[in-house]
Design an enzyme around this catalytic site. Structure first.
Site, PDB file in Angstrom:
ATOM      1  N   HIS A  79       0.829  -1.216   0.000  1.00 42.30           N
ATOM      2  CA  HIS A  79       0.000   0.000   0.000  1.00 42.30           C
ATOM      3  C   HIS A  79       0.859   1.260   0.000  1.00 42.30           C
ATOM      4  O   HIS A  79       0.391   2.313   0.386  1.00 42.30           O
ATOM      5  CB  HIS A  79      -0.912  -0.009   1.232  1.00 42.30           C
ATOM      6  CG  HIS A  79      -1.918  -1.124   1.202  1.00 42.30           C
ATOM      7  ND1 HIS A  79      -2.142  -1.956   2.261  1.00 42.30           N
ATOM      8  CD2 HIS A  79      -2.742  -1.554   0.219  1.00 42.30           C
ATOM      9  CE1 HIS A  79      -3.070  -2.851   1.948  1.00 42.30           C
ATOM     10  NE2 HIS A  79      -3.450  -2.623   0.706  1.00 42.30           N
ATOM     11  N   LYS A  85      -2.969  -2.434  -7.645  1.00 39.29           N
ATOM     12  CA  LYS A  85      -3.328  -2.784  -9.024  1.00 39.29           C
ATOM     13  C   LYS A  85      -2.798  -4.157  -9.387  1.00 39.29           C
ATOM     14  O   LYS A  85      -1.682  -4.516  -9.031  1.00 39.29           O
ATOM     15  CB  LYS A  85      -2.692  -1.722  -9.939  1.00 39.29           C
ATOM     16  CG  LYS A  85      -3.084  -1.806 -11.367  1.00 39.29           C
ATOM     17  CD  LYS A  85      -4.314  -0.977 -11.667  1.00 39.29           C
ATOM     18  CE  LYS A  85      -4.867  -1.255 -13.038  1.00 39.29           C
ATOM     19  NZ  LYS A  85      -5.573  -2.539 -13.128  1.00 39.29           N
ATOM     20  N   LYS A 109       6.868  -4.439 -10.478  1.00 41.75           N
ATOM     21  CA  LYS A 109       6.631  -4.052 -11.868  1.00 41.75           C
ATOM     22  C   LYS A 109       6.176  -2.594 -11.973  1.00 41.75           C
ATOM     23  O   LYS A 109       6.707  -1.811 -12.754  1.00 41.75           O
ATOM     24  CB  LYS A 109       5.537  -4.975 -12.427  1.00 41.75           C
ATOM     25  CG  LYS A 109       5.345  -4.941 -13.911  1.00 41.75           C
ATOM     26  CD  LYS A 109       4.142  -5.774 -14.333  1.00 41.75           C
ATOM     27  CE  LYS A 109       4.204  -7.216 -13.905  1.00 41.75           C
ATOM     28  NZ  LYS A 109       3.120  -8.026 -14.514  1.00 41.75           N
ATOM     29  N   LYS A 121      -3.041  -8.806  -6.678  1.00 39.84           N
ATOM     30  CA  LYS A 121      -3.414  -9.840  -7.648  1.00 39.84           C
ATOM     31  C   LYS A 121      -4.623 -10.589  -7.122  1.00 39.84           C
ATOM     32  O   LYS A 121      -4.788 -10.732  -5.909  1.00 39.84           O
ATOM     33  CB  LYS A 121      -2.268 -10.833  -7.830  1.00 39.84           C
ATOM     34  CG  LYS A 121      -2.336 -11.604  -9.121  1.00 39.84           C
ATOM     35  CD  LYS A 121      -1.885 -10.733 -10.260  1.00 39.84           C
ATOM     36  CE  LYS A 121      -1.710 -11.438 -11.567  1.00 39.84           C
ATOM     37  NZ  LYS A 121      -0.856 -10.640 -12.447  1.00 39.84           N
ATOM     38  N   SER A 376      -3.038   0.071 -18.498  1.00 40.45           N
ATOM     39  CA  SER A 376      -4.101   0.092 -17.486  1.00 40.45           C
ATOM     40  C   SER A 376      -4.084   1.431 -16.742  1.00 40.45           C
ATOM     41  O   SER A 376      -5.131   1.996 -16.424  1.00 40.45           O
ATOM     42  CB  SER A 376      -3.895  -1.029 -16.467  1.00 40.45           C
ATOM     43  OG  SER A 376      -4.461  -2.227 -16.926  1.00 40.45           O
TER      44      SER A 376
HETATM   45  N1  GLU Z   1      -2.328  -8.963 -15.395  1.00 36.70           N
HETATM   46  C1  GLU Z   1      -1.440  -8.021 -15.968  1.00 36.70           C
HETATM   47  C2  GLU Z   1      -0.061  -8.150 -15.336  1.00 36.70           C
HETATM   48  O1  GLU Z   1       0.293  -9.168 -14.801  1.00 36.70           O
HETATM   49  C3  GLU Z   1      -2.003  -6.615 -15.969  1.00 36.70           C
HETATM   50  C4  GLU Z   1      -2.258  -5.997 -14.646  1.00 36.70           C
HETATM   51  C5  GLU Z   1      -2.999  -4.665 -14.719  1.00 36.70           C
HETATM   52  O2  GLU Z   1      -3.185  -4.130 -15.792  1.00 36.70           O
HETATM   53  O3  GLU Z   1      -3.377  -4.199 -13.640  1.00 36.70           O
HETATM   54  O4  GLU Z   1       0.741  -7.270 -15.439  1.00 36.70           O
END
Ligand code: GLU
Length: 484
Positions: A79, A85, A109, A121, A376
């Site tokens: 957080h 995300k 990432k 996730k 995104s």
């Molecule tokens: N599932 C994708 C990833 O592993 C996209 C995640 C997103 O756009 O929030 O990066």
């Protein structure tokens, strides 16, 4: 390290990690990078842990009237920035450990490509092929409802997206469910990867594959790295194979071939095909649609299994399916010098060590497949701004360009042709801006990682990428109010 084709036995010093779970493997990579940062143990531990893990179990009524119990998770790893995300995965292999590992990877990432979100996730333990569309919709809506109930979804809180086994369709169901339960003005920003008509953004579907291509292109343009591998610079002329022809694998292969690389092998559920003379991607997709399989396509040789793809002769392998595909067992059989991680966690930590020793160049997942979350982010921005990119400036830019073109024509004493004029005065639409933002993000992140690699004299891009992520997240935690 230069490429050593004959080093086929891993050094004795390699710690075999077969029994390590996915989350431990991610943390192992983190631990290797941590000493190259200035943060103390406390901060490092806080970065590593998953902040919240939510497990949910709910029943659904199947089409045949029977009741089935479904398990799902949502993990918010960090957080330090909000919202969190990350995608939602539907697979029979989903479990808590996998969801935690993938949530952690999302944190790193996002930091690596400067997307201002924490990582999260979600996962639902189902094999999508065993359910009807109606059942999948029911599962998606019920799962969303469970997330809403516990505050695990919302534009400012936690924003899901597609992942393995889900697509724009599921994201549309999620939005619709959320909207029924909330009068939030920004409701559309509660999920990304939606259909365009429901507030999605042009370029999101292909974004991860497009980003993979940009990342490979940047890497292949790095002369010093290519010299060490004994390869020429540039993507053009390089041969590659791809594991997985889903959204990510297909689009990665598409942009690679458009740039002049040669697709020589593909692995899918049904097996592997290889043709050193090249496979026509479009024809292959049509063939699979028609026959339900890639096997028997054109002049290709068919091979049994999905992982045998990594043993084929080529310059680049692109794993674009699930985690832990390249292991210490199959890594010594790899002939390719570049491993481009389009999937999340495709290389186990010990296989990474061995491949590094051998001089292979691994483009890490936490950088390479970030295109999805980058776009995104653009979609989320579009949703909270309530306006499509380009809507305000496209015509204005075109009129300005037209005035410049007319001025040039007057000075030159001759006119451009109709087609030339159109090209020169075209204003950017949503797709152009998204693509340009994606390219910019991938180039900038690559530069940051290579700079860190040089600064610390690191041998691999994964460790450099982790150092970059830890530095950015550590600062946030240092400055955060830690209650006495
Ligand atoms: N599932 C994708 C990833 O592993 C996209 C995640 C997103 O756009 O929030 O990066």
């Amino acid at each position: 390290m230069v490429w050593q084709p004959n080093r086929l036995t891993p050094k004795k010093s390699i710690v075999y990690m077969k029994h390590y779970k996915f989350y431990e493997q991610v943390n192992h990579n983190f631990d290797k990078a941590a000493p190259f940062t200035r943060f103390d143990k406390g901060i490092l531990n806080q970065i590593k842990v998953c902040n919240t893990v939510y497990k949910v179990v709910f029943p659904i009524k199947r089409d045949d009237g029977s009741i089935q119990v479904i398990e799902g998770w949502r993990v918010e790893h960090s957080h330090h920035k909000m919202p969190t995300k990350g995608g939602i995965r539907y697979s029979h292999k989903v479990d808590e450990d996998e969801t935690m590992a993938l949530a952690a990877l999302m944190t790193y990432k996002c930091a690596i490509v400067d997307v201002p979100f924490g990582g999260a996730k979600g996962g639902v333990k189902i094999s999508t092929r065993e359910y009807s569309d109606r059942e999948l919709e029911k599962i998606t809506r019920r799962y969303t409802f469970e997330l809403i109930k516990k505050g695990f979804i919302g534009p400012a809180v936690d924003v899901p997206a597609p992942d393995y086994g889900t697509s724009a369709r599921e994201m549309g169901w999620i939005l619709d469910t959320y909207r029924q339960m909330s009068d939030d003005l920004n409701a559309e920003a509660c999920v990304t990867g939606k259909p365009i008509q429901q507030g999605g953004i042009r370029g999101r579907t292909e974004a991860t594959g497009r980003g993979v291509y940009f990342g490979i292109r940047e890497t292949c343009n790095h002369k010093a790295d290519m010299d060490k591998l004994g390869l020429s610079t540039g993507v053009e002329g390089k041969t590659f194979v791809v594991q997985g022809l889903g959204n990510v694998g297909y689009h990665s292969a598409l942009y690679m071939t458009e740039a002049g690389a040669k697709l020589v092998g593909v692995a899918e559920m049904e097996g592997t095909i290889y043709d050193p003379n090249g496979l026509d991607l479009k024809a292959l997709m049509d063939y699979r649609k028609e026959t339900g399989s890639i096997i028997g396509f054109g002049n290709s040789t068919s091979l049994k299994g999905k992982r045998v793809i990594f043993e084929q002769e080529c310059d680049i392998i692109i794993p674009a399916a699930l985690e832990s595909q390249i292991t210490i067992e199959n890594a010594p059989k790899i002939k390719a010098k570049i491993i481009a991680e389009a999937a999340n966690g495709p290389t186990t930590a010990d296989a990474h060590e061995y491949l590094k020793e051998r001089g292979a160049l691994i483009i890490p997942d936490s950088y390479l497949n970030a295109g999805g979350v980058i776009v995104s982010y653009f979609e989320w921005l579009k949703n909270i701004q309530h306006v499509r990119y380009g809507r305000l400036n496209k015509r204005f830019d075109e009129a300005s360009l037209m005035r410049i073109v007319s001025e040039i024509e007057q000075l030159a004493g001759k006119s451009f042709g109709e087609v030339e004029r159109k090209v020169l005065t075209r204003g950017a639409d949503e797709y152009d801006l998204v693509d340009s933002g994606l390219e910019e993000s991938m180039i900038t992140a690559y530069e940051q990682i290579t700079t860190i690699r040089e600064e610390h004299n690191l041998e691999d891009l994964r460790t450099a990428a982790f150092v970059n992520a830890i530095n950015k997240i550590g600062i946030m935690y240092e400055q955060m109010g830690i209650f006495p």
